[in-house]
Design an enzyme around this catalytic site. Structure first.
Site, PDB file in Angstrom:
ATOM      1  N   LYS A 118     -13.177  -1.315  12.232  1.00 25.55           N
ATOM      2  CA  LYS A 118     -12.734  -0.336  13.237  1.00 25.55           C
ATOM      3  C   LYS A 118     -13.915   0.157  14.065  1.00 25.55           C
ATOM      4  O   LYS A 118     -13.783   0.368  15.270  1.00 25.55           O
ATOM      5  CB  LYS A 118     -12.039   0.851  12.565  1.00 25.55           C
ATOM      6  CG  LYS A 118     -10.641   0.510  12.084  1.00 25.55           C
ATOM      7  CD  LYS A 118      -9.872   1.763  11.731  1.00 25.55           C
ATOM      8  CE  LYS A 118      -8.481   1.432  11.247  1.00 25.55           C
ATOM      9  NZ  LYS A 118      -7.781   2.574  10.663  1.00 25.55           N
ATOM     10  N   LYS A 199      -4.195  -9.837   9.980  1.00 26.68           N
ATOM     11  CA  LYS A 199      -2.994  -9.186   9.454  1.00 26.68           C
ATOM     12  C   LYS A 199      -2.191  -8.536  10.584  1.00 26.68           C
ATOM     13  O   LYS A 199      -2.775  -8.095  11.581  1.00 26.68           O
ATOM     14  CB  LYS A 199      -3.351  -8.175   8.363  1.00 26.68           C
ATOM     15  CG  LYS A 199      -4.015  -6.941   8.877  1.00 26.68           C
ATOM     16  CD  LYS A 199      -3.903  -5.745   7.952  1.00 26.68           C
ATOM     17  CE  LYS A 199      -4.388  -4.549   8.752  1.00 26.68           C
ATOM     18  NZ  LYS A 199      -4.274  -3.268   8.225  1.00 26.68           N
ATOM     19  N   LYS A 202      -0.423  -2.346  13.559  1.00 28.27           N
ATOM     20  CA  LYS A 202      -0.003  -1.500  14.672  1.00 28.27           C
ATOM     21  C   LYS A 202      -1.083  -1.462  15.754  1.00 28.27           C
ATOM     22  O   LYS A 202      -0.807  -1.229  16.905  1.00 28.27           O
ATOM     23  CB  LYS A 202       0.220  -0.058  14.179  1.00 28.27           C
ATOM     24  CG  LYS A 202       1.487   0.123  13.404  1.00 28.27           C
ATOM     25  CD  LYS A 202       1.622   1.531  12.877  1.00 28.27           C
ATOM     26  CE  LYS A 202       1.252   1.616  11.418  1.00 28.27           C
ATOM     27  NZ  LYS A 202       1.587   2.872  10.762  1.00 28.27           N
TER      28      LYS A 202
HETATM   29  P1  TYM Z   1      -1.260   2.048   6.966  1.00 24.89           P
HETATM   30  O1  TYM Z   1      -0.547   3.168   7.638  1.00 24.89           O
HETATM   31  O2  TYM Z   1      -2.123   1.166   7.801  1.00 24.89           O
HETATM   32  O3  TYM Z   1      -0.225   1.116   6.216  1.00 24.89           O
HETATM   33  C1  TYM Z   1       0.749   1.616   5.311  1.00 24.89           C
HETATM   34  C2  TYM Z   1       0.966   0.587   4.200  1.00 24.89           C
HETATM   35  O4  TYM Z   1       1.348  -0.674   4.756  1.00 24.89           O
HETATM   36  C3  TYM Z   1       0.494  -1.705   4.262  1.00 24.89           C
HETATM   37  N1  TYM Z   1       0.321  -2.721   5.322  1.00 24.89           N
HETATM   38  C4  TYM Z   1       0.571  -4.027   5.157  1.00 24.89           C
HETATM   39  N2  TYM Z   1       1.005  -4.730   4.098  1.00 24.89           N
HETATM   40  C5  TYM Z   1       1.163  -6.076   4.279  1.00 24.89           C
HETATM   41  N3  TYM Z   1       0.913  -6.724   5.441  1.00 24.89           N
HETATM   42  C6  TYM Z   1       0.470  -6.049   6.530  1.00 24.89           C
HETATM   43  N4  TYM Z   1       0.231  -6.689   7.668  1.00 24.89           N
HETATM   44  C7  TYM Z   1       0.274  -4.635   6.412  1.00 24.89           C
HETATM   45  N5  TYM Z   1      -0.148  -3.670   7.274  1.00 24.89           N
HETATM   46  C8  TYM Z   1      -0.121  -2.509   6.581  1.00 24.89           C
HETATM   47  C9  TYM Z   1      -0.819  -1.004   3.947  1.00 24.89           C
HETATM   48  O5  TYM Z   1      -1.589  -1.724   3.012  1.00 24.89           O
HETATM   49  C10 TYM Z   1      -0.312   0.326   3.389  1.00 24.89           C
HETATM   50  O6  TYM Z   1       0.014   0.198   2.020  1.00 24.89           O
HETATM   51  N6  TYM Z   1      -5.153   4.305   4.750  1.00 24.89           N
HETATM   52  C11 TYM Z   1      -3.739   4.003   4.639  1.00 24.89           C
HETATM   53  C12 TYM Z   1      -2.873   5.242   4.511  1.00 24.89           C
HETATM   54  C13 TYM Z   1      -3.229   6.150   3.381  1.00 24.89           C
HETATM   55  C14 TYM Z   1      -3.023   5.922   1.998  1.00 24.89           C
HETATM   56  C15 TYM Z   1      -3.465   7.086   1.343  1.00 24.89           C
HETATM   57  C16 TYM Z   1      -2.500   4.835   1.289  1.00 24.89           C
HETATM   58  C17 TYM Z   1      -3.786   7.395   3.507  1.00 24.89           C
HETATM   59  N7  TYM Z   1      -3.906   7.945   2.284  1.00 24.89           N
HETATM   60  C18 TYM Z   1      -3.425   7.198  -0.043  1.00 24.89           C
HETATM   61  C19 TYM Z   1      -2.455   4.952  -0.109  1.00 24.89           C
HETATM   62  C20 TYM Z   1      -2.896   6.110  -0.752  1.00 24.89           C
HETATM   63  C21 TYM Z   1      -3.282   3.261   5.879  1.00 24.89           C
HETATM   64  O7  TYM Z   1      -3.872   3.351   6.913  1.00 24.89           O
HETATM   65  O8  TYM Z   1      -2.096   2.593   5.719  1.00 24.89           O
END
Ligand code: TYM
Length: 343
Positions: A118, A199, A202
């Site tokens: 990022k 991957k 968004k």
């Molecule tokens: P975020 O919002 O990017 O994504 C939410 C969840 O979706 C999964 N994910 C995917 N899984 C498979 N293929 C993909 N292309 C894909 N894109 C996203 C992510 O692995 C995630 O499980 N930092 C985290 C949010 C967060 C969090 C936490 C997660 C904040 N605090 C505490 C777990 C525990 C994030 O940006 O996820």
């Protein structure tokens, strides 16, 4: 073992409200949270504090946050079974993140793959982007979560959370549970349709044909899958080879939605006539999975009173756990919120 003595695992997992939920979030994460909510105690924050580590439109952020709550419920998260809430409404997360910032070495954060990726695309990197995993650790540790179900991309952050917890425990005495990342065997990494080597995310939502949004209409979904990158082998089977990543990704999407085994999926395509057939069958399963979710979402989003009530209920339930845990942590560090010295 009698049923009463089986301990439910406690899970915490979050999702960011930056942009509409995409198919990767759903297949890699949300679908699994829904499937397991009867056997686990779930805490699910919509992590709006994480979203502001990169620039957001302030007029849009709250709308997106509420929209994501509606989408999660539409996907099957049941607010009576899971504590679904908004991260910034439970201020204990931010306070704990500060405390943990003070025990976490900067070097640990600079090594994070997602930070490096990022940071590369930004002219000026905010401190928030660097300490983002510390806030994530606070999200997890404040609920004593033992499991964190996430897609593959978040695994490193959960491993860091363990290190952060262990370091705090070593300095101040046993305080935090060391959590485990739980990454699904299938769907943990849904790839971009335009480029199956990155991957689905968004962050590339503006690139046409990259992602499928959970709010796309059927025609758009069909078009994106039809245009998706494949190869010239014309062979429909799973493969780890780079050149075949596109077909592998389409089969993976089909597999998570249908819940079939690798052999069953490949058998389903024995009679397929080329990638055209593969794409139209994958479109069909994606559309029939998403259509009812979209319908429920539109019903919910038009009922803002009900959504507001559910958010308040989730926030209150989360605070009930997070606030006393924060008190314990603050006392260990020497910060006493409930000061009795006045007599
Ligand atoms: P975020 O919002 O990017 O994504 C939410 C969840 O979706 C999964 N994910 C995917 N899984 C498979 N293929 C993909 N292309 C894909 N894109 C996203 C992510 O692995 C995630 O499980 N930092 C985290 C949010 C967060 C969090 C936490 C997660 C904040 N605090 C505490 C777990 C525990 C994030 O940006 O996820």
């Amino acid at each position: 073992m009698p049923a009463a003595s089986i301990k439910k695992s406690r899970i915490l997992t979050g999702i960011q409200p930056s942009g509409d939920m995409q198919l990767g979030n759903y297949l890699g994460a949300v679908k699994h949270w829904v499937m397991n909510q009867d056997v686990q105690t779930n805490f699910i924050p919509v992590v709006d504090l994480h979203s502001i580590t990169v620039k957001q439109d302030p007029r849009e952020l709250y709308r997106q946050t509420v929209s994501l709550v509606a989408m999660l419920i539409a996907c099957g998260i049941d607010p009576d079974k899971s504590t679904l809430f908004i991260q910034s409404h439970v201020s204990a997360h931010a306070v704990l993140a500060w405390v943990l910032n003070c025990t976490t070495p900067v070097g640990w954060l600079e090594r994070m793959i997602q930070y490096k990726e990022k940071a590369q695309n930004q002219e000026r990197v905010s401190t928030g982007l660097l300490t983002y995993p510390v806030l994530m650790a606070a999200d997890i540790l404040i609920y004593d979560a033992d499991e964190v179900p996430v897609g593959e991309d978040q695994k490193q952050h959960v491993e860091l959370t363990r290190d952060i917890a262990e370091r705090f425990n070593n300095i101040y005495g046993e305080t935090f549970v060391l959590p485990e990342a739980v990454v699904p065997k299938v769907g943990a990494r849904v790839m971009g349709l335009d480029n199956p080597l990155i991957k689905m995310s968004k962050s590339y939502a503006h690139v046409r044909g990259h992602a499928i949004s959970m709010l796309d209409d059927s025609k758009e979904i069909e078009r994106s899958i039809k245009r998706s990158v494949t190869d010239s082998y014309n062979e429909i089977r799973f493969s780890n080879e780079k050149e075949r990543a596109g077909v592998n990704n389409l089969l993976g999407i089909y597999q998570v939605i249908t819940g079939k085994t690798v052999d069953e999926v490949e058998n389903d395509f024995n009679d397929a006539r080329g990638y055209g057939d593969l794409k139209s069958r994958v479109s069909d399963v994606v559309i029939s999975e998403i259509e009812p979710i979209k319908k429920r979402y539109h019903e919910l989003i038009n009922n803002s009173d009900e959504l507001g009530r559910l958010i308040q209920k989730g926030d209150a339930a989360a605070k009930q756990y997070a606030d006393p845990k924060l008190d314990i942590v603050l006392e260990k560090v020497g910060l006493h919120r409930n000061d009795n010295t006045g007599g």
